[in-house]
Enzyme design. Structure first.
Site, PDB file in Angstrom:
ATOM      1  N   PRO A  25       0.860  -1.195   0.000  1.00  0.00           N
ATOM      2  CA  PRO A  25       0.000   0.000   0.000  1.00  0.00           C
ATOM      3  C   PRO A  25       0.890   1.236   0.000  1.00  0.00           C
ATOM      4  O   PRO A  25       1.780   1.363   0.834  1.00  0.00           O
ATOM      5  CB  PRO A  25      -0.784  -0.127   1.314  1.00  0.00           C
ATOM      6  CG  PRO A  25       0.059  -1.005   2.192  1.00  0.00           C
ATOM      7  CD  PRO A  25       0.826  -1.914   1.280  1.00  0.00           C
ATOM      8  N   CYS A 108       1.916   2.602   9.965  1.00  0.00           N
ATOM      9  CA  CYS A 108       2.239   3.949   9.502  1.00  0.00           C
ATOM     10  C   CYS A 108       2.832   4.764  10.647  1.00  0.00           C
ATOM     11  O   CYS A 108       2.186   4.950  11.681  1.00  0.00           O
ATOM     12  CB  CYS A 108       0.993   4.651   8.964  1.00  0.00           C
ATOM     13  SG  CYS A 108       1.336   6.332   8.393  1.00  0.00           S
ATOM     14  N   ASN A 208       8.460  -7.097   4.718  1.00  0.00           N
ATOM     15  CA  ASN A 208       8.428  -5.800   4.038  1.00  0.00           C
ATOM     16  C   ASN A 208       9.632  -4.975   4.492  1.00  0.00           C
ATOM     17  O   ASN A 208       9.980  -4.992   5.666  1.00  0.00           O
ATOM     18  CB  ASN A 208       7.111  -5.091   4.377  1.00  0.00           C
ATOM     19  CG  ASN A 208       7.010  -3.684   3.826  1.00  0.00           C
ATOM     20  OD1 ASN A 208       6.587  -2.781   4.529  1.00  0.00           O
ATOM     21  ND2 ASN A 208       7.391  -3.472   2.592  1.00  0.00           N
ATOM     22  N   ALA A 232       7.696  -1.736  -1.970  1.00  0.00           N
ATOM     23  CA  ALA A 232       7.109  -0.413  -2.176  1.00  0.00           C
ATOM     24  C   ALA A 232       8.020   0.394  -3.096  1.00  0.00           C
ATOM     25  O   ALA A 232       7.829   0.416  -4.306  1.00  0.00           O
ATOM     26  CB  ALA A 232       6.890   0.290  -0.837  1.00  0.00           C
TER      27      ALA A 232
END
Length: 315
Positions: A25, A108, A208, A232
């Site tokens: 995302p 986040c 990630n 990402a």
């Protein structure tokens, strides 16, 4: 790949030995046009940008601008920011007919998100996370619809393991671990922490952080035993990364031009993606010229004059 509407579910994709390749995302960037591009280049699952569940539920405008998809945009995971279980479950019910799962953002680190009770502050609220996962599980009718979480790690890894085990007990489908703390930005990823988490749960775990080339996928799999990797910035720089291309191939650049024009992508977004894609293959003077372009036609002329057209690829 069929999805939860067909015979094969997202969870079926986690076959033993296959490391899934996932588009992260990304605010502003992992929208439909970019997802359409990376799916052409060996990306198995895509995530939407993070959407604030409360805004999504309250505003038709927010729903229309934040969530756009089409029939070929599958498997698709919709990521939400939420701080109460019912908002997350309600948002999941809205998007469930058009997607394959929802993901709760617990990673986040931005100040605005954490001060609003979203993102990485949730890693310190394991009971709330557990309740949120359970609400989605109980209220979305499709039994194959997934509920996952994306987290960062604690300095005290025992807290992270506890969080993951509680989420597993609530029925979480899988966990994506960004191997940095909420305070860390560009420090090395703690792959040993991801391995510890993988070893402590029986559900799939996705790694990630700092995945820039296809070779990193196998290296991280060997280091951690994870079931998939999520990229990402690596995909922004090279949307064909998962095919093994070291840099963005010209074919991929022209695929992006075609997709962006077909889908009506705003110029700023269209241009910014190309700036990322061409960064490693262009000189500083070339970048200076390209970055100053201000229209789609100027960009296409520049690409044809500098790199060659699509016709040159098949000549």
């Amino acid at each position: 790949m069929k999805t939860s509407n067909g015979n094969t579910t997202v969870m079926d994709m986690f076959e033993k030995g296959k490391v899934l390749k996932i588009c992260a995302p990304m605010v502003r960037y992992s929208k439909l046009a970019f997802r359409s591009l990376v799916r052409k280049y060996s990306c198995d699952i895509c995530f939407t940008p993070m959407i604030v569940a409360a805004d999504f539920l309250q505003s038709v405008k927010a729903r229309d601008s934040e969530f756009t998809t089409n029939e070929s945009d599958r498997p698709l995971i919709v990521q939400f920011a939420a701080h109460d279980a019912q908002s997350l479950a309600d948002a999941a019910c809205v998007v469930a007919p058009f997607s394959d799962g929802v993901d709760l953002n617990c990673g986040c680190p931005q100040r605005w998100a954490m001060s609003a009770g979203y993102g990485a502050c949730l890693i310190n609220k394991s009971e709330l996370v557990k309740d949120m996962v359970r609400h989605v599980r109980n209220q979305v009718e499709n039994p194959n619809y997934t509920a996952s979480i994306k987290i960062r790690i604690h300095n005290d890894l025992r807290k992270t393991v506890d969080l993951c085990q509680k989420a597993e007990s609530a029925g979480v489908s899988w966990i994506t671990v960004h191997g940095r703390t909420a305070e860390e930005r560009h420090q090395p990823v703690h792959y040993e922490a991801i391995k510890t988490i993988k070893d402590s749960v029986s559900i799939p775990v996705i790694a990630n952080g700092d995945i820039k080339y296809l070779r990193d996928v196998e290296t991280i799999h060997q280091l951690t035993g994870v079931d998939g990797v999520m990229a990402a910035r690596g995909l922004l720089s090279n949307p064909a990364m998962f095919t093994g291309c070291e840099d963005t191939p010209l074919e991929c650049v022209w695929d992006w031009v075609d997709i962006a024009i077909e889908q009506g992508t705003q110029f700023t977004c269209f241009h910014q993606h190309l700036i990322y894609m061409l960064e490693r293959v262009s000189s500083q003077p070339e970048r200076k010229v390209f970055n100053s372009l201000s229209s789609t036609s100027a960009v296409i002329d520049y690409l044809e004059n500098t790199y060659g057209s699509v016709r040159d690829l098949v000549a």
